[in-house]
Scaffold this motif. Sequence first.
Motif, mmCIF file in Angstrom:
data_model
loop_
_atom_site.group_PDB
_atom_site.id
_atom_site.type_symbol
_atom_site.label_atom_id
_atom_site.label_comp_id
_atom_site.label_asym_id
_atom_site.label_seq_id
_atom_site.Cartn_x
_atom_site.Cartn_y
_atom_site.Cartn_z
ATOM 1 N N ILE A 122 0.920 -1.132 0.068
ATOM 2 C CA ILE A 122 0.041 0.194 -0.049
ATOM 3 C C ILE A 122 0.762 1.373 0.177
ATOM 4 N N PRO A 123 1.723 1.314 0.901
ATOM 5 C CA PRO A 123 2.560 2.863 0.962
ATOM 6 C C PRO A 123 3.192 2.755 -0.508
ATOM 7 N N THR A 124 4.020 1.699 -1.151
ATOM 8 C CA THR A 124 4.452 2.103 -2.329
ATOM 9 C C THR A 124 3.549 2.568 -3.681
ATOM 10 N N PHE A 125 2.449 1.931 -3.563
ATOM 11 C CA PHE A 125 1.607 2.345 -4.646
ATOM 12 C C PHE A 125 1.077 3.817 -4.620
ATOM 13 N N ILE A 126 0.660 3.933 -3.080
ATOM 14 C CA ILE A 126 0.261 5.497 -2.876
ATOM 15 C C ILE A 126 1.300 6.615 -3.154
ATOM 16 N N LYS A 127 2.743 6.233 -2.688
ATOM 17 C CA LYS A 127 3.558 7.100 -2.972
ATOM 18 C C LYS A 127 3.796 7.427 -4.603
ATOM 19 N N ASN A 128 3.697 6.361 -5.363
ATOM 20 C CA ASN A 128 3.608 6.547 -6.874
ATOM 21 C C ASN A 128 2.722 7.444 -7.254
ATOM 22 N N ILE A 129 1.537 7.593 -6.742
ATOM 23 C CA ILE A 129 0.576 8.409 -6.955
ATOM 24 C C ILE A 129 0.858 9.945 -6.509
ATOM 25 N N GLU A 130 1.379 9.834 -5.409
ATOM 26 C CA GLU A 130 1.828 11.116 -4.939
ATOM 27 C C GLU A 130 2.730 12.090 -5.925
ATOM 28 N N ARG A 131 3.732 11.185 -6.429
ATOM 29 C CA ARG A 131 4.541 11.876 -7.353
ATOM 30 C C ARG A 131 4.051 11.646 -8.725
ATOM 31 N N GLY A 132 2.779 11.212 -9.020
ATOM 32 C CA GLY A 132 2.243 11.502 -10.215
ATOM 33 C C GLY A 132 2.629 10.457 -11.304
ATOM 34 N N ASP A 133 3.211 9.158 -10.823
ATOM 35 C CA ASP A 133 3.764 8.060 -11.519
ATOM 36 C C ASP A 133 2.440 7.061 -11.506
ATOM 37 N N PHE A 134 1.555 7.365 -12.127
ATOM 38 C CA PHE A 134 0.257 6.634 -11.889
ATOM 39 C C PHE A 134 0.377 5.098 -12.511
ATOM 40 N N LEU A 135 0.916 4.865 -13.631
ATOM 41 C CA LEU A 135 1.076 3.610 -14.441
ATOM 42 C C LEU A 135 2.098 2.784 -13.220
ATOM 43 N N GLN A 136 3.040 3.153 -12.706
ATOM 44 C CA GLN A 136 3.836 2.378 -11.637
ATOM 45 C C GLN A 136 3.060 2.063 -10.680
ATOM 46 N N ALA A 137 2.099 2.815 -10.020
ATOM 47 C CA ALA A 137 1.088 2.607 -9.023
ATOM 48 C C ALA A 137 0.418 1.352 -9.250
ATOM 49 N N ALA A 138 -0.147 1.317 -10.789
ATOM 50 C CA ALA A 138 -0.860 0.321 -11.287
ATOM 51 C C ALA A 138 -0.152 -1.074 -11.327
ATOM 52 N N LYS A 139 1.068 -0.988 -11.569
ATOM 53 C CA LYS A 139 2.125 -2.012 -11.564
ATOM 54 C C LYS A 139 2.273 -2.507 -10.315
ATOM 55 N N VAL A 140 2.410 -1.712 -9.373
ATOM 56 C CA VAL A 140 2.642 -2.097 -7.760
ATOM 57 C C VAL A 140 1.500 -3.073 -7.383
ATOM 58 N N LEU A 141 -0.011 -2.586 -7.709
ATOM 59 C CA LEU A 141 -1.002 -3.329 -7.163
ATOM 60 C C LEU A 141 -0.970 -4.552 -7.925
ATOM 61 N N LYS A 142 -0.786 -4.794 -9.284
ATOM 62 C CA LYS A 142 -0.852 -5.910 -10.033
ATOM 63 C C LYS A 142 0.303 -7.171 -9.581
ATOM 64 N N GLN A 143 0.903 -6.579 -8.560
ATOM 65 C CA GLN A 143 2.008 -7.623 -8.062
ATOM 66 C C GLN A 143 1.272 -8.567 -7.097
ATOM 67 N N THR A 144 0.473 -8.306 -6.371
ATOM 68 C CA THR A 144 -0.382 -9.076 -5.607
ATOM 69 C C THR A 144 -1.729 -9.095 -5.881
ATOM 70 N N SER A 145 -2.341 -8.182 -6.736
ATOM 71 C CA SER A 145 -3.706 -8.313 -7.111
ATOM 72 C C SER A 145 -4.236 -8.480 -8.341
ATOM 73 N N ALA A 146 -4.863 -9.686 -8.494
ATOM 74 C CA ALA A 146 -5.430 -9.752 -9.883
ATOM 75 C C ALA A 146 -6.377 -8.853 -10.480
ATOM 76 N N LEU A 147 -7.158 -8.044 -9.473
ATOM 77 C CA LEU A 147 -8.401 -7.668 -9.522
ATOM 78 C C LEU A 147 -8.393 -6.050 -9.080
ATOM 79 N N PRO A 148 -7.338 -5.191 -9.272
ATOM 80 C CA PRO A 148 -7.339 -4.063 -8.417
ATOM 81 C C PRO A 148 -8.528 -3.047 -8.789
ATOM 82 N N ALA A 149 -8.888 -2.871 -9.893
ATOM 83 C CA ALA A 149 -9.952 -2.071 -10.401
ATOM 84 C C ALA A 149 -11.456 -2.497 -9.658
ATOM 85 N N VAL A 150 -11.570 -4.005 -9.498
ATOM 86 C CA VAL A 150 -12.518 -4.566 -8.925
ATOM 87 C C VAL A 150 -12.684 -4.038 -7.351
ATOM 88 N N CYS A 151 -11.478 -4.698 -6.820
ATOM 89 C CA CYS A 151 -11.103 -4.345 -5.123
ATOM 90 C C CYS A 151 -11.371 -2.844 -4.667
#
Length: 490
Positions: free
Chosen positions: A85-114
């Motif tokens: 959670i902290p890593t994907f949120i910090k990526n959003i804070e600095r505007g790296d939204f695609l990297q935030a999504a990649k972090v989510l996908k490392q452990t979640s198959a359904l981030p948009a659903v969750c």
Amino acid sequence: MINKENIAALRAEAWREELRKSKKAKERTDTPRVRMHELDASYRIQNKEEVNMGLTAEEAMTEASRCLDCPDPTCMTGCPVEINIPTFIKNIERGDFLQAAKVLKQTSALPAVCGRVCPQEKQCESKCIYVQKMKKQPVAIGYLERFAADYERESGNISVPEISERNGIKIAVVGSGPAGLSFAGDMIKQGYSVTVFEALHEIGGVLKYGIPEFRLPNAIVDVEIDNLRKMGVEFITDCIIGKTLTYENLHEMGFKGIFVASGAGLPRFMNIPGENLIGIMSSNEYLTRVNLMDAANPQSDTPVIKGKNVAIIGGGNTAMDSVRTARRLGAQRAMIVYRRSEEEMPARIEEIKHAKEEGIEFLTLHNPIEYIGDERGRVKQMRLQKMTLGEPDASGRRSPIPIPGAIETVDVDEVVVSVGVSPNPLVPNSIKGLQISKWGTIIVNQETMQSDLPDIYAGGDIVRGGATVILAMGDGRRAAAAMHEQLKKS
């Protein structure tokens, strides 16, 4: 050279750094939690458009800046799929939204659903330091998860997680709900050949048949499933394990491991007089027919009754989905009938709020005791027993107690019963030697999700008897990790 002057200068600089950090921390903690925009209630009850409208990039970055980047991120302890959670949120804070999504996908198959349907207020957000230490509103982790996943999808730059080289081992998944999809995603990453067997004609399980589009659009689910396809997961629909294919057939086809995630599709009723009248159905049937079978269309092969006075019995998220669906199908009076108070309702606070905004009536501390039919055998009234709250039961909620003589009769022309579900018995009953509980659930080792048959693992509602999407996904991840370890040794 270290001397008194140097030491004094270092201390002064350290003090200034601490001061800067404390000022920044105060700015973060003083920033109010973001509020998500919603469609107006008078508009949304006329259609099935998604109610929540998401965050803008500016709103997401501002909300992400509230995260204090705790050295011990307790929020992660509340996430069943262990998102960083902290890593994907910090990526959003600095505007790296695609990297935030990649972090989510490392452990979640359904981030948009969750990000849409998980009860974050009871899980990750409840562990946020704002809640635990400061008694303030937590960082909106769910909103940010949704934002990152939506941004990636809308950008067209959808990443596919890294996949290990294929190892030639075939794995079968029974059911394409959240547990099955999560398991499939983790196993395909490890190099296995994964095939998901789905009894219905649509992939997604409860995500498709149980959750209305105004809360979780099918298009969102389809993108998540398509990403699994790109990773190499194979999906076979209209295939009932236990009927179309047996456990023995799967072995003959070369599958070395089986994960059962067949859900809890067997509805429960209350066994009260009149419950078999026309116009009374389970929430499972009601939502499945509307969501998957176009039952709202009068020309449908299986049209659903569009009652004007509709009662939904129950207080969970499925009850809220049902009553809000009834409102969209034209119910003039749509009621939640619940035997406890609103405080004891298991539904998400957000769902209760949305229901009230849409004109849903809440008959709390009421319990149906009888349904009355007309000369055609259709339900026309329900008799409700008024309740009061007594001592807490085993779950910690106060037990409802009938008030003697306090009974009222209410006109209804449709009733949807949403008082729970039981596991689908088809798969457990078709496999000899599989240990089943008295409730019909598959008994597993809770750490590994392995059954007493070494090649069979299980998770989700077939084990829990009814749970949230994220808990089912957590089961899938644990089962995948344990099966992978077992297969490495064989």
